[in-house]
Each structure stands twice: as structure tokens, then as C-alpha cells.
Design a protein around this motif. Sequence first.
Motif, PDB file in Angstrom:
ATOM      1  N   UNK A  69     -24.317 -16.863   1.093  1.00  0.00           N
ATOM      2  CA  UNK A  69     -23.352 -18.082   0.377  1.00  0.00           C
ATOM      3  C   UNK A  69     -22.645 -18.754   1.760  1.00  0.00           C
ATOM      4  N   UNK A  70     -22.084 -18.163   2.911  1.00  0.00           N
ATOM      5  CA  UNK A  70     -21.271 -19.013   3.708  1.00  0.00           C
ATOM      6  C   UNK A  70     -22.187 -19.695   4.935  1.00  0.00           C
ATOM      7  N   UNK A  71     -23.457 -19.303   4.743  1.00  0.00           N
ATOM      8  CA  UNK A  71     -24.544 -20.024   5.634  1.00  0.00           C
ATOM      9  C   UNK A  71     -25.070 -21.316   4.791  1.00  0.00           C
ATOM     10  N   UNK A  72     -25.273 -21.060   3.674  1.00  0.00           N
ATOM     11  CA  UNK A  72     -25.829 -22.085   2.740  1.00  0.00           C
ATOM     12  C   UNK A  72     -24.852 -23.176   2.642  1.00  0.00           C
ATOM     13  N   UNK A  73     -23.440 -22.852   2.602  1.00  0.00           N
ATOM     14  CA  UNK A  73     -22.383 -23.853   2.583  1.00  0.00           C
ATOM     15  C   UNK A  73     -21.994 -24.546   3.877  1.00  0.00           C
ATOM     16  N   UNK A  74     -22.810 -24.291   4.755  1.00  0.00           N
ATOM     17  CA  UNK A  74     -22.682 -24.848   6.047  1.00  0.00           C
ATOM     18  C   UNK A  74     -23.227 -26.482   5.959  1.00  0.00           C
ATOM     19  N   UNK A  75     -22.601 -27.334   7.174  1.00  0.00           N
ATOM     20  CA  UNK A  75     -23.238 -28.801   7.246  1.00  0.00           C
ATOM     21  C   UNK A  75     -24.769 -28.519   7.871  1.00  0.00           C
ATOM     22  N   UNK A  76     -25.326 -29.153   6.982  1.00  0.00           N
ATOM     23  CA  UNK A  76     -26.891 -29.428   7.471  1.00  0.00           C
ATOM     24  C   UNK A  76     -27.298 -29.117   8.928  1.00  0.00           C
ATOM     25  N   UNK A  77     -26.349 -29.805  10.076  1.00  0.00           N
ATOM     26  CA  UNK A  77     -26.707 -29.647  11.353  1.00  0.00           C
ATOM     27  C   UNK A  77     -26.406 -28.038  11.681  1.00  0.00           C
ATOM     28  N   UNK A  78     -25.260 -27.637  11.296  1.00  0.00           N
ATOM     29  CA  UNK A  78     -24.856 -26.312  11.825  1.00  0.00           C
ATOM     30  C   UNK A  78     -26.010 -25.284  10.925  1.00  0.00           C
ATOM     31  N   UNK A  79     -26.432 -25.563   9.813  1.00  0.00           N
ATOM     32  CA  UNK A  79     -27.374 -24.448   9.252  1.00  0.00           C
ATOM     33  C   UNK A  79     -28.634 -24.780   9.914  1.00  0.00           C
ATOM     34  N   UNK A  80     -29.210 -25.615  10.424  1.00  0.00           N
ATOM     35  CA  UNK A  80     -30.318 -25.864  11.294  1.00  0.00           C
ATOM     36  C   UNK A  80     -30.138 -24.754  12.522  1.00  0.00           C
ATOM     37  N   UNK A  81     -29.078 -25.157  13.045  1.00  0.00           N
ATOM     38  CA  UNK A  81     -28.819 -24.575  14.524  1.00  0.00           C
ATOM     39  C   UNK A  81     -29.086 -23.131  14.240  1.00  0.00           C
ATOM     40  N   UNK A  82     -28.381 -22.385  13.190  1.00  0.00           N
ATOM     41  CA  UNK A  82     -28.325 -21.014  12.723  1.00  0.00           C
ATOM     42  C   UNK A  82     -29.897 -20.697  12.448  1.00  0.00           C
ATOM     43  N   UNK A  83     -30.566 -21.467  11.843  1.00  0.00           N
ATOM     44  CA  UNK A  83     -31.990 -21.084  11.658  1.00  0.00           C
ATOM     45  C   UNK A  83     -32.491 -21.045  12.820  1.00  0.00           C
ATOM     46  N   UNK A  84     -32.426 -21.997  13.776  1.00  0.00           N
ATOM     47  CA  UNK A  84     -33.157 -22.020  15.140  1.00  0.00           C
ATOM     48  C   UNK A  84     -32.766 -20.538  15.788  1.00  0.00           C
ATOM     49  N   UNK A  85     -31.633 -20.379  16.025  1.00  0.00           N
ATOM     50  CA  UNK A  85     -31.065 -19.257  16.388  1.00  0.00           C
ATOM     51  C   UNK A  85     -31.894 -17.953  15.740  1.00  0.00           C
ATOM     52  N   UNK A  86     -32.085 -17.913  14.570  1.00  0.00           N
ATOM     53  CA  UNK A  86     -33.170 -16.898  13.896  1.00  0.00           C
ATOM     54  C   UNK A  86     -34.388 -16.923  14.459  1.00  0.00           C
ATOM     55  N   UNK A  87     -34.904 -17.949  14.455  1.00  0.00           N
ATOM     56  CA  UNK A  87     -36.413 -18.175  14.783  1.00  0.00           C
ATOM     57  C   UNK A  87     -36.563 -17.674  16.378  1.00  0.00           C
ATOM     58  N   UNK A  88     -35.449 -18.289  17.268  1.00  0.00           N
ATOM     59  CA  UNK A  88     -35.514 -17.639  18.625  1.00  0.00           C
ATOM     60  C   UNK A  88     -35.572 -16.334  18.781  1.00  0.00           C
ATOM     61  N   UNK A  89     -34.806 -15.635  17.802  1.00  0.00           N
ATOM     62  CA  UNK A  89     -34.659 -14.154  17.783  1.00  0.00           C
ATOM     63  C   UNK A  89     -36.251 -13.520  17.433  1.00  0.00           C
ATOM     64  N   UNK A  90     -36.678 -14.048  16.518  1.00  0.00           N
ATOM     65  CA  UNK A  90     -38.075 -13.563  16.019  1.00  0.00           C
ATOM     66  C   UNK A  90     -39.052 -13.936  17.213  1.00  0.00           C
ATOM     67  N   UNK A  91     -38.957 -14.902  17.922  1.00  0.00           N
ATOM     68  CA  UNK A  91     -40.053 -15.380  18.905  1.00  0.00           C
ATOM     69  C   UNK A  91     -39.862 -14.648  20.225  1.00  0.00           C
ATOM     70  N   UNK A  92     -38.672 -13.991  20.482  1.00  0.00           N
ATOM     71  CA  UNK A  92     -38.229 -13.426  21.711  1.00  0.00           C
ATOM     72  C   UNK A  92     -38.286 -11.924  21.664  1.00  0.00           C
ATOM     73  N   UNK A  93     -37.760 -11.284  20.336  1.00  0.00           N
ATOM     74  CA  UNK A  93     -37.706  -9.902  20.103  1.00  0.00           C
ATOM     75  C   UNK A  93     -39.045  -9.203  20.132  1.00  0.00           C
TER      76      UNK A  93
END
Length: 116
Positions: A69-93
Motif C-alpha cells: 500500500x505505501x509503495x503503490x501510493x507513491x508518486x510515479x517517479x518515486x515508485x519507478x525508482x523503487x522498482x529500479x532498486x529492486x531490479x538492481x538487487x535482482x541483477x546483482x545478488x
Amino acid sequence: MRDESCDWVAKITGLLAPYEGDAPRFHSGRWRLPFESSRYFSVPEASALPHSHVGSPERVIVDRFLSVSFIAALPDDEKRRFAEALRRLIATDPDLSGREEVAFPYRTEAYCCVRL
């Protein structure tokens, strides 16, 4: 609950933490307070059952956490940055990188109280 004994799951929790604010969260433990001073119920006794959500990293990590809920409610650009951080973790872990399928570990905790 997410099983944070898994290193990459704990890293995801670290990514989420700055966004939680005052959202009621199980892991804070505040839900236990009424039981600690109760004259009516015993202290809750826990049982835990492990399970995993299996699928592509995009589905079981990115899509799942974008729906919090508190991620879905973020402004689109912040939500996009959060998704990018998750994808970086997936790519590097090392436990996630290059995997077509992952098993995201969870624990279902059940609590039992006795009426005094």
C-alpha cells in the motif's frame, strides 16, 4: 511474514523501510502490547510454518512489492525508482542474478492465547 533470515529478503526489507512511515506493521511488535498487560488473556504462544512464493523475480519480487500500500501510493517517479532498486538487487545478488524462477521465503506465524 517475509523470512528475513534469507540475505536478499533482508535487503528488500531495507529498501522498504524508508517508505513505511507510521503504517501499522506486524514486525514492529506493537500488536503484542495489549497481551502483555492483559488480565484476560495469556501471552501469545507462536507456531511458524514456512512456505515460498515461486515464480519469476519480476512477479514474486517487483510486482509483489509494488503492490504494498505505501509503495503503490507513491508518486510515479518515486515508485519507478523503487522498482529500479529492486531490479538492481535482482541483477546483482548472487542468489537472484540470472534466475528465471525464485522461491521467495515466507513464514506464516500463528498465535494462540488462553483466556484467563
